[in-house]
Design a protein around this motif. Sequence first.
Motif, mmCIF file in Angstrom:
data_model
loop_
_atom_site.group_PDB
_atom_site.id
_atom_site.type_symbol
_atom_site.label_atom_id
_atom_site.label_comp_id
_atom_site.label_asym_id
_atom_site.label_seq_id
_atom_site.Cartn_x
_atom_site.Cartn_y
_atom_site.Cartn_z
ATOM 1 N N SER A 8 -27.869 33.960 42.751
ATOM 2 C CA SER A 8 -27.006 35.040 42.331
ATOM 3 C C SER A 8 -27.410 35.402 41.056
ATOM 4 O O SER A 8 -27.787 34.695 40.191
ATOM 5 C CB SER A 8 -25.669 34.549 42.571
ATOM 6 O OG SER A 8 -24.737 35.531 42.223
ATOM 7 N N THR A 10 -26.271 39.348 38.572
ATOM 8 C CA THR A 10 -26.396 40.865 38.578
ATOM 9 C C THR A 10 -27.491 41.658 38.189
ATOM 10 O O THR A 10 -27.724 42.956 38.334
ATOM 11 C CB THR A 10 -24.812 41.363 37.747
ATOM 12 O OG1 THR A 10 -25.185 40.901 36.708
ATOM 13 C CG2 THR A 10 -23.746 40.854 38.383
ATOM 14 N N ARG A 13 -31.891 43.139 40.947
ATOM 15 C CA ARG A 13 -31.784 44.099 41.884
ATOM 16 C C ARG A 13 -32.989 44.497 42.656
ATOM 17 O O ARG A 13 -33.885 45.257 42.328
ATOM 18 C CB ARG A 13 -31.175 45.403 41.300
ATOM 19 C CG ARG A 13 -29.940 45.310 40.995
ATOM 20 C CD ARG A 13 -28.683 45.102 41.971
ATOM 21 N NE ARG A 13 -28.918 46.311 42.962
ATOM 22 C CZ ARG A 13 -27.979 47.515 42.726
ATOM 23 N NH1 ARG A 13 -27.199 47.351 41.718
ATOM 24 N NH2 ARG A 13 -28.043 48.371 43.426
ATOM 25 N N ARG A 65 -29.884 46.283 49.616
ATOM 26 C CA ARG A 65 -29.364 45.418 48.462
ATOM 27 C C ARG A 65 -28.577 46.289 47.608
ATOM 28 O O ARG A 65 -29.059 47.398 46.945
ATOM 29 C CB ARG A 65 -30.435 44.684 47.529
ATOM 30 C CG ARG A 65 -29.954 43.776 46.646
ATOM 31 C CD ARG A 65 -30.852 42.725 46.199
ATOM 32 N NE ARG A 65 -31.369 41.889 47.380
ATOM 33 C CZ ARG A 65 -32.118 40.794 47.194
ATOM 34 N NH1 ARG A 65 -32.469 40.643 45.856
ATOM 35 N NH2 ARG A 65 -32.481 40.260 48.449
ATOM 36 N N ASP A 178 -19.726 34.046 43.594
ATOM 37 C CA ASP A 178 -20.700 34.994 43.348
ATOM 38 C C ASP A 178 -21.673 35.376 44.447
ATOM 39 O O ASP A 178 -22.973 35.024 44.238
ATOM 40 C CB ASP A 178 -21.266 34.573 42.028
ATOM 41 C CG ASP A 178 -20.216 34.509 40.872
ATOM 42 O OD1 ASP A 178 -19.329 35.270 40.951
ATOM 43 O OD2 ASP A 178 -20.423 33.591 40.149
ATOM 44 N N ASP A 180 -24.245 37.087 46.832
ATOM 45 C CA ASP A 180 -25.270 38.300 47.024
ATOM 46 C C ASP A 180 -24.696 39.486 48.023
ATOM 47 O O ASP A 180 -24.677 40.646 48.002
ATOM 48 C CB ASP A 180 -26.694 37.919 47.166
ATOM 49 C CG ASP A 180 -27.253 37.078 46.170
ATOM 50 O OD1 ASP A 180 -27.164 37.319 45.118
ATOM 51 O OD2 ASP A 180 -27.804 35.940 46.459
ATOM 52 N N MET A 206 -17.420 43.836 42.377
ATOM 53 C CA MET A 206 -18.633 43.351 42.620
ATOM 54 C C MET A 206 -19.621 44.365 43.105
ATOM 55 O O MET A 206 -20.920 44.006 43.073
ATOM 56 C CB MET A 206 -18.336 42.429 44.110
ATOM 57 C CG MET A 206 -17.375 41.360 43.828
ATOM 58 S SD MET A 206 -16.984 40.263 45.256
ATOM 59 C CE MET A 206 -18.547 39.761 45.886
ATOM 60 N N ARG A 207 -19.293 45.325 43.973
ATOM 61 C CA ARG A 207 -20.143 46.343 44.165
ATOM 62 C C ARG A 207 -20.942 47.067 42.863
ATOM 63 O O ARG A 207 -21.988 47.509 42.888
ATOM 64 C CB ARG A 207 -19.393 47.788 44.915
ATOM 65 C CG ARG A 207 -20.247 48.899 45.414
ATOM 66 C CD ARG A 207 -19.173 50.000 45.830
ATOM 67 N NE ARG A 207 -18.406 50.322 44.696
ATOM 68 C CZ ARG A 207 -17.528 51.167 44.774
ATOM 69 N NH1 ARG A 207 -17.100 51.744 45.903
ATOM 70 N NH2 ARG A 207 -16.764 51.663 43.514
ATOM 71 N N ALA A 211 -23.679 43.635 44.088
ATOM 72 C CA ALA A 211 -23.434 42.940 45.314
ATOM 73 C C ALA A 211 -23.530 43.763 46.651
ATOM 74 O O ALA A 211 -23.320 44.845 46.490
ATOM 75 C CB ALA A 211 -22.229 42.089 45.237
ATOM 76 N N THR A 212 -24.150 43.454 47.716
ATOM 77 C CA THR A 212 -24.193 44.005 48.902
ATOM 78 C C THR A 212 -22.860 43.552 49.728
ATOM 79 O O THR A 212 -22.511 42.445 49.805
ATOM 80 C CB THR A 212 -25.239 43.621 49.783
ATOM 81 O OG1 THR A 212 -26.571 43.926 49.019
ATOM 82 C CG2 THR A 212 -25.419 44.100 51.121
#
Length: 459
Positions: A8, A10, A13, A65, A178, A180, A206-207, A211-212
């Motif tokens: 995980s 951020t 991507r 993603r 956390d 994905d 989260m978005r 995150a998906t």
Amino acid sequence: MSSDATPSGTARRAAEPAIVIENVSKAFSIFKRPADRLLQMLSMGRGRYYDVFMALTNVSLTVNRGETVGIVGSNGSGKSTLLQVIAGLLQPNGGSVTVHGRPAALLELGAGFNPEFTGRENIYLNAAILGLTQEEIDARFDSIVEFSGLADFIDRAVNTYSSGMYVRLAFSIAVSVDPDILIVDEALAVGDEGFQRKCLARIEAMRDAGATILFVSHAMGMVTQLCDRAVLMDRGEVLIDGEPKEVASNYYRLTHAPGADRERIRTEILDRGHAVEAASAAGGGAKDVESGMDATFVSESRVEHGGNGATIQDPRIETVNGQRVNLLVRGRSYVLRYDVSFEGDCRKVRFATLFKTKTGVEVGGRATQRLADDLPSFTSGDRISVAFEFTCTLMPGTYFANTGVNGLVNGERDSLHRILDALMFQVLPDPDDSLVGIVDLGIIPSIDFDPSPAPGTEA
């Protein structure tokens, strides 16, 4: 189902999709009587004592993603079954599902909880199922409890919890890993409004962090607010996959359709979905950035009111040179234009337009002056063109525009004709990553640097 777990973070991507669903079908055996289940077992496959219910039929869907995708549809349309297949709780009868990343699923209320265990014990149980080690759970335990707001109940058995408390604990655990990929099935509809807002804020964070998110909801406001895309399902099929507002509009059309019209409306939505899919498969379809047009941008949420002496026709956006566009560039000048034909005598007529986001937030608009003495009057048969010049200061995204005409009819001011969501347009992505919000206010940042040392620090 296959899973490709990745760490995980951020900062990561990747370009590949997060979820790939290919021609997935899921059938359930429906036994009319308990005895039929026994007879089926004893028949050794030589007889059939059940009916087959196809919960999913050749469903294909790709979630990229970092996308937030909402799945909508009436009860029994296959939404929850699809999420359970993605989460690995159900195996499809046909097709495949591939998940890239660490998923966390919040599905049926209390799923994965041992009702005899305390909240504390269920945190360790569920977090371990989601892939956390003992040390990781220890480090996150306090934050899970704090987010849930259940500190006073954490050492009680969860079979004493209310449905809202179940959701508080389950959601707090799911987002603590956390993930994905976060998969949520209507669970946020349970619980108090304060916690729902708290959950939505966490989902938005989260978005924004990459995150998906895939979730089922009957709350169209939530879908249009949170989602990049939405999918409308019915009878185990995907009818349309597209802009959240368009999908929400078709959801309402289908669910509120009279019985005699339902099949016709269902076919219309399915045909529209096929057209959008074909355009997308053609490499962006009818979108031509150079010409500024995307033929798939059709407002499916258009609603008209009035027809009381005047009719608005052909609302559109043009460049200053008269070229029709629906793909706009921030900073350029455009004209929103529509024609009006009059079927009766109307005095002191006013014209208006209003821009809105895809979630319905009113960004801004303009009308001819309310108290002007020189407001025009028209007679039956007159036809005019109305133009609103503007500079596009909107941030990249999808927007809608209303159009309206009102005037004095028999001495009373009344709406002559009004079209909500008359047209749909998009502001193209912008390389300037310093801007935030909906509108560019022209803010210019500056930093004053004083090189002189602070008092008392001179050498």
